[in-house]
Each structure stands twice: as structure tokens, then as C-alpha cells.
Scaffold this motif. Structure first.
Motif, short mmCIF file in Angstrom:
data_model
loop_
_atom_site.label_atom_id
_atom_site.label_comp_id
_atom_site.label_asym_id
_atom_site.label_seq_id
_atom_site.Cartn_x
_atom_site.Cartn_y
_atom_site.Cartn_z
N LYS A 337 0.89 -0.93 0.39
CA LYS A 337 -0.17 0.18 -0.12
C LYS A 337 0.71 1.04 0.01
N LEU A 338 2.20 1.14 0.58
CA LEU A 338 2.87 2.62 1.03
C LEU A 338 3.95 2.68 -0.49
N GLN A 339 4.10 1.65 -1.21
CA GLN A 339 4.51 1.63 -2.59
C GLN A 339 3.68 2.63 -3.67
N ALA A 340 2.16 1.44 -3.52
CA ALA A 340 1.07 1.95 -4.32
C ALA A 340 1.05 4.10 -3.61
N LEU A 341 0.90 4.53 -2.78
CA LEU A 341 1.08 5.60 -2.53
C LEU A 341 1.78 6.75 -2.77
N SER A 342 2.78 6.00 -2.75
CA SER A 342 4.38 6.96 -3.31
C SER A 342 4.93 6.63 -4.33
N SER A 343 4.14 6.43 -5.25
CA SER A 343 4.21 6.49 -6.70
C SER A 343 3.62 7.59 -7.42
N MET A 344 1.70 7.04 -6.44
CA MET A 344 0.69 8.01 -6.40
C MET A 344 1.74 9.65 -6.47
N HIS A 345 2.17 10.22 -4.77
CA HIS A 345 2.22 11.29 -4.56
C HIS A 345 4.00 11.83 -5.75
N LYS A 346 4.29 10.60 -6.15
CA LYS A 346 5.90 10.69 -7.25
C LYS A 346 5.29 11.78 -8.49
N LEU A 347 4.37 10.93 -8.75
CA LEU A 347 3.71 11.31 -9.79
C LEU A 347 3.35 12.30 -10.01
N GLY A 348 2.32 12.63 -9.28
CA GLY A 348 1.26 13.67 -9.23
C GLY A 348 2.51 14.89 -8.70
N ASP A 349 3.90 15.03 -7.73
CA ASP A 349 4.84 15.79 -8.22
C ASP A 349 5.18 16.30 -9.72
N SER A 350 5.00 14.72 -10.22
CA SER A 350 5.89 15.08 -11.70
C SER A 350 5.33 16.10 -12.85
N VAL A 351 3.83 16.00 -12.29
CA VAL A 351 2.68 16.62 -13.07
C VAL A 351 3.06 17.87 -12.74
N ARG A 352 2.96 18.36 -11.55
CA ARG A 352 2.86 19.96 -10.79
C ARG A 352 4.19 20.43 -11.64
N ALA A 353 5.54 19.47 -11.06
CA ALA A 353 6.85 20.29 -11.80
C ALA A 353 7.00 20.67 -13.35
N ILE A 354 5.82 20.39 -14.35
CA ILE A 354 5.97 20.36 -15.82
C ILE A 354 5.35 20.78 -15.82
N ILE A 355 4.03 21.36 -15.26
CA ILE A 355 2.81 22.36 -15.35
C ILE A 355 3.58 23.78 -14.66
N SER A 356 4.32 23.86 -14.17
CA SER A 356 5.05 25.03 -13.83
C SER A 356 6.59 25.13 -14.56
N ASP A 357 6.99 24.05 -14.89
CA ASP A 357 8.24 24.47 -16.21
C ASP A 357 8.23 25.08 -17.34
N PHE A 358 6.52 24.15 -17.71
CA PHE A 358 5.89 24.78 -19.04
C PHE A 358 4.87 26.19 -18.65
N GLU A 359 4.76 26.93 -17.39
CA GLU A 359 5.13 28.04 -17.55
C GLU A 359 6.16 29.26 -17.24
N SER A 360 7.58 28.48 -16.49
CA SER A 360 8.22 28.78 -16.98
C SER A 360 8.94 29.56 -18.00
N THR A 361 8.76 28.30 -18.71
CA THR A 361 9.00 28.45 -20.09
C THR A 361 8.57 29.48 -20.94
N LEU A 362 7.20 29.24 -20.70
CA LEU A 362 5.91 30.59 -21.87
C LEU A 362 6.59 31.96 -20.83
N HIS A 363 6.88 31.89 -19.80
CA HIS A 363 7.59 33.46 -19.28
C HIS A 363 8.83 33.64 -20.32
N LYS A 364 10.00 33.12 -19.79
CA LYS A 364 10.69 33.13 -20.54
C LYS A 364 11.08 33.23 -22.23
N ASP A 365 10.14 32.53 -22.79
CA ASP A 365 10.44 32.72 -23.85
C ASP A 365 10.11 34.25 -24.58
#
Length: 595
Positions: A337-365
Motif C-alpha cells: 500500500k505504501l508503495q502504491a501511495l508513494s508512486s501516486m505522490h511522485k507522479l503528482g509531484d512530477s505532473v505539477r513540476a511539468i506544469i510549473s516548467d511549462f509556465e516558466s518556459t512560457l515566461h522565458k519565451d
């Protein structure tokens, strides 16, 4: 060929672990009770000796090669009853300090019986391997996940054949066979555990069942995932592996692990501790490997186009987690159960990081590339395509960004918070993130508009791109997420851009015609006004021949608005001075368009 996991004998001290035998109803006289019990012990041992010796694995008779449970199910029930009675007799003998000879005989008989039951347990698991796969096991489960195995058993721990026969009419043949096999395995396990031979029973079970789980996952295409391997994979290969995992994990959880959990709980229902430990040993290693894969993907190289696969992985785990939690519900399997939760949390972190990076790239264009003729900028197309795709995954994204608002919501206009989606906190979180990204895009377009030397063209550029954004929102799932208020607010802004374009592009033409007056204009003045009007109009027209308005609706609205302001004034003045201007060649484009 039989295999044996237990030692050649159990010490007599192990009898202290036996539970108390059922005490028959007897007169209160101690002497009578003692005599009656001694007689029962001798009778039980004698009966057990006859049955157990008949099925002795070391016997030269045909029974050595015959399966007890296949040969005669009624006799199999009697065999189990004899073993239970023998256990009671041994317990009584120990408690009454009976002669050691009687205990030694009983212990030897018990060893013989356990070897036979061990053989039967192993043979049943092997013989019905195909019928005891997860799919077949599920045939014996009711809709609420509980057992529908008939009876299930009589007081002797064996299934009534007549009852099985009646229930079997509603089952497939394979389902009926799996029920019989499971009932036999449970009956054997109950007796072996009750007699202190649980470890031997468990070893056989784990040996047989772990291979089924391992093979099942292998057939689903699940391999042993290594971080180094996942990190080095090209995206095409990793994407293929993700698609396979999404299909495999659903089957693994809903069928393979769920079926094995049900099977294990059924066979070892006599002991919570045993069934939990057994299920853990069979499934934990492969389950941890299965649920670790999304985390490895989340830790791989991040890029905007990978976000959708990460969201699909997150969603699958999120959907399956209630079942994962139910299946791996013991302390022994808590790591899964802890591994499944950990994977969900890591995926969530990555998705949010990609959105943040996308915004940053847009700002820097900082691209200074201009859209030809003030048309749709490639940045607008690509960003809106991406945001629309994010919107299409809104339900998944909601779980990921619910507690993570965009960085600068304080700069949003009030209308951003008035859309219907704001009543749903999850939907509101997605709406705010997407609205923020569009706002960042609009700010970037403002800067790109400043690159045009002609102010009118810069406003036309803004109008074209805002119209594209509005249309993209209006015709996609973004309309539901951003709401009518958002559309209304930006439609007003679009009208302002269009008005600014008209003013800057056509003001010189508008002002070239004199204001309406009650007194007539001298002929030379009239001619001069028309010459200036014609020149201004032609200049505006020629300059704008390279300007474009891709959206037909916007194009028609602009033409109609300009014509509404220009044509009536021109026609009125021209009609009044038509005679004076009859010899002038000043109409050109004006005549073609407005007359």
C-alpha cells in the motif's frame, strides 16, 4: 511422487499446543468419566490406525498411488475425522499422563496421516492448477466479494457432495471443480494446522501458488523493473511499456491479486496470522515491483509531452487504490500500500513540476518571430493545444492540483473566481491553473504585439490571437472549466482590441471627410476633401492587403463595423457633390468597395 517438508517426528511436547478436545456428555461420576474417556481414547486410536494405515504412503498397496480425495470423497471425510479424533485422543493422553506406549503409537499414526495429507494437499494444488487460477476462483465469489462456496462444510470440515451437486447446476464445470478443490484444500489445511503441522502445509501452498502469481504477471508483460533501465529508455519504448502497464495492473489487481487473496483467505480461514503471512510471501515481492514502476517513470526525464502518460498512471493508481487497500489490508502487506501511495505522490509531484516548467518556459519565451500579417502566432496555437489537452484530463488533474493553487492567483480579475466551476473545489483548482496559464500567454502576446511597428497591426494581432483563444475555449472542454464569465470577460477585451484596430487603421480615412454642415462647401474644397479621402483610403487599403483575419466571423464583423462608420458619410458627401466631381478620377478603390 510425494514430497515431505516436515521432520520425521513431532515431539510429544508439541501436543501442549493442541486445543481442548470436545468433551462428551457423561455422568458426573469421576470414575465413570475416567473409564469412559480411556475407552474413547483406545477406540479413537484403533479406528484411526485402521484408516491411516490403509492410506499409508509407505504401504505397498494400491492406495500409495491413489488420491484419497479422488478415490472416495466419503472416505476422505472419514479420514479427516479419524485424524481429528486421534488428535483429541493424544491431547487427552497427555493431560491424563497415560502410558508412553499409547502416545508413541498415536504419534506415529499422526506422522503417517500428515504425510498422506501433505501429499493430498500438494497433489490437489498441482492437479487443479488451471482450475485454481484467478479467473476460475472468481466464479465462486459473490458480488460483494464473499465466498459462495457451498455449505461450506459440515461439522467434520468437509463439503456435502449433494449440496455441491445442487449448487453446481448454476456453475460452469471449471467453477464446480475449483470449488471442490478449494473445499478439499481448506479441509486439509484446517486439520494440518489444528494438529500442529501448519508450517508444512504453508510451505507447500507457497511453493505452488507463488509460481502462479509470478507466471500470471509475466504473461501480462510485467518484467522486473530497474531504475537504471527505465532512466535510459527512449520515450517511444517507455510509452509502450506504460500502455502495457496500464492494462496489466488492472488485471493484476482485480483478478490476480484479488483472486489469490480470496483463495488464501478461504484455504487458511482457520488462522488470520497464517493467511496474512502466506498471502504476503506469495504476492508482496511482485506487487512491490508492479507498483514501483510508476514511481520510476515519474523520476525519469520530465518533458511537457510526457505529462499525459503520467496523469494516466496516476489516475489508474487512484482508481485502483481502494481495491489495493482492501487486498493488501494486513500489517504484513502494508509495504505494498505504501508503495502504491508513494508512486501516486511522485507522479503528482512530477505532473505539477511539468506544469510549473511549462509556465516558466512560457515566461522565458523571447522569440521575436512575428506572425505574418498579424495572424495567429505559433505560440498561441501550441500553448492552447496543450492547455486544451490538459483540460481534457481535468478530472485526473483535479486530484493532482487540488491542494496546489497557481503561484499568483492574487493577480486574477475577480471574474476568474465567479465561474460555475468555483463551487467545486476540485474543478476550481483545475480552472485556476488553466486560466492562469492562459493569462500568462496573453501577457506574452502583449509583448509580442509591441514588436509590430504599426500600432494598428499590433491591435489586429491581439484581436486575432484572442479570438483564436476564445474560440478554442468555447468549442472544447475548457468552456465548462473556465465558465461563461471567463468567455464574457475576454469577449469584451476582444471588442476593445477590434475597436482599437479600427481607430488606429482607419481614423485618417474617417477624418478626411468634412463634418456635415448646413452651408455648402466650395467646389475646390470639396475636390480637395475627396482627393484626401481617396488617398487616405487607398493608403489604408494597400497597407492592409498583407494583413489577415483568419476567423471568418471576426473578419465579417470588422468589415461591417468599418463600413457602418465610413460608407454612409462617404455616400452622403459624394452624392451632394457628384456634379462637381464628375471630371475627377479620384474614386479608384473607393468606387470599387463602397459604391
Amino acid at each position: 511422487m510425494s514430497i515431505h517438508f516436515f521432520s520425521s517426528h513431532k515431539t510429544l511436547s508439541s501436543l501442549s499446543s493442541f486445543s481442548s478436545p470436545r468433551t462428551p456428555s457423561t455422568p458426573s461420576s469421576p470414575a465413570f468419566s475416567h473409564t469412559f474417556s480411556e475407552a474413547m481414547v483406545e477406540e479413537n486410536i484403533a479406528n484411526a490406525a485402521t484408516m491411516i494405515k490403509k492410506w499409508d504412503m509407505n504401504s505397498p498397496s494400491i492406495t500409495k498411488l491413489t488420491s484419497l480425495f479422488l478415490h472416495n470423497r466419503k472416505e476422505a471425510k472419514e479420514f479427516l475425522k479419524c485424524v481429528k479424533d486421534l488428535r483429541c485422543a493424544m491431547h487427552y493422553s497427555v493431560s491424563e499422563h497415560s502410558t508412553s506406549d499409547k502416545l508413541v503409537l498415536a504419534q506415529n499414526l499422526m506422522q503417517t496421516a500428515m504425510k498422506r495429507l501433505e501429499h493430498e494437499f500438494y497433489q490437489t494444488l498441482s492437479r487443479y492448477r488451471d482450475e485454481l487460477d484467478a479467473d476460475s476462483i472468481s466464479l465462486g465469489r459473490s458480488s460483494d466479494g464473499s465466498s459462495s462456496y457451498v455449505g461450506d462444510e459440515d461439522e467434520n470440515g468437509s463439503v456435502d457432495d449433494d449440496e455441491l451437486r445442487r449448487t453446481g447446476e448454476t456453475l460452469t464445470e471449471m467453477g464446480r471443480i475449483s470449488q471442490l478443490a478449494m473445499a478439499d484444500l481448506k479441509a486439509i489445511a484446517d486439520v494440518m494446522i489444528g494438529c500442529g503441522y501448519g508450517k508444512e502445509c504453508i510451505k507447500i501452498y507457497k511453493l505452488a501458488r507463488k509460481s502462479i502469481v509470478d507466471e500470471g504477471l509475466h504473461q501480462l508483460g510485467i518484467e522486473h523493473f530497474k531504475a537504471s533501465h527505465v532512466q535510459k529508455m527512449n520515450w517511444e519504448a517507455l510509452e509502450h511499456m506504460i500502455k502495457n502497464w496500464l492494462t496489466a495492473v488492472k488485471i493484476a489487481v482485480k483478478t490476480l491479486f484479488s483472486g489469490e487473496k480470496f483463495f488464501c483467505d478461504h484455504v487458511f480461514s482457520a488462522s488470520d496470522k497464517i493467511r496474512e503471512a502466506c498471502f504476503c510471501d506469495i504476492t508482496q515481492e511482485e506487487a512491490l515491483n508492479l507498483f514501483k514502476f510508476p514511481e520510476l517513470v515519474a523520476k525519469s526525464k520530465k518533458s511537457a509531452e510526457r505529462i499525459f502518460q503520467l496523469m494516466e498512471l496516476h489516475n489508474m493508481l487512484n482508481v485502483l487504490f481502494p481495491e489495493i487497500e482492501l487486498i493488501f489490508n494486513s500489517e504484513a502487506t502494508s509495504a505494498v500500500k505504501l508503495q502504491a501511495l508513494s508512486s501516486m505522490h511522485k507522479l503528482g509531484d512530477s505532473v505539477r513540476a511539468i506544469i510549473s516548467d511549462f509556465e516558466s518556459t512560457l515566461h522565458k519565451d523571447s522569440s521575436k518571430t512575428q506572425a505574418v500579417g498579424g495572424g495567429i502566432h505559433q505560440l498561441t496555437r501550441s500553448v492552447m493545444s496543450y492547455i486544451t489537452s490538459l483540460g481534457e484530463h481535468g478530472n485526473i488533474l483535479a486530484d493532482i492540483v487540488a491542494d496546489h493553487p497557481p503561484p499568483c492567483t492574487s493577480s486574477f480579475p475577480e471574474s476568474y473566481f465567479e465561474s460555475p466551476s468555483s463551487h467545486n473545489s476540485r474543478g476550481s483548482a483545475v480552472s485556476l491553473h488553466l486560466a492562469w496559464l492562459i493569462l500568462v500567454l496573453l501577457c506574452k502576446l502583449d509583448r509580442k504585439a509591441a514588436l509590430y511597428k504599426d500600432v494598428a497591426l499590433s491591435y489586429l494581432f491581439l484581436a486575432n490571437n484572442l479570438q483564436f483563444i476564445i474560440e478554442k475555449v468555447r468549442t472544447s472542454v475548457l468552456k465548462h472549466l473556465l465558465g461563461d464569465d471567463w468567455l464574457c470577460t475576454h469577449a469584451k477585451k476582444l471588442k476593445q482590441y477590434a475597436l482599437n484596430y479600427e481607430t488606429m487603421a482607419w481614423n485618417k480615412v474617417f477624418s478626411s471627410l468634412p463634418e456635415r454642415s448646413s452651408s455648402p462647401v466650395p467646389p475646390e474644397v470639396a475636390k480637395d476633401c475627396f482627393r484626401r479621402f481617396s488617398a487616405a483610403f487607398e493608403e489604408a487599403y494597400v497597407k492592409q492587403t498583407s494583413w489577415i483575419v483568419p476567423n471568418r466571423k471576426l473578419r465579417d464583423e470588422l468589415k461591417a463595423s468599418i463600413a457602418k462608420k465610413l460608407a454612409p458619410a462617404y455616400r452622403e458627401f459624394y452624392d451632394e457633390y457628384r456634379v462637381i466631381l464628375s471630371g475627377e478620377k479620384i474614386f479608384g478603390i473607393v468606387g470599387e468597395i463602397w459604391t
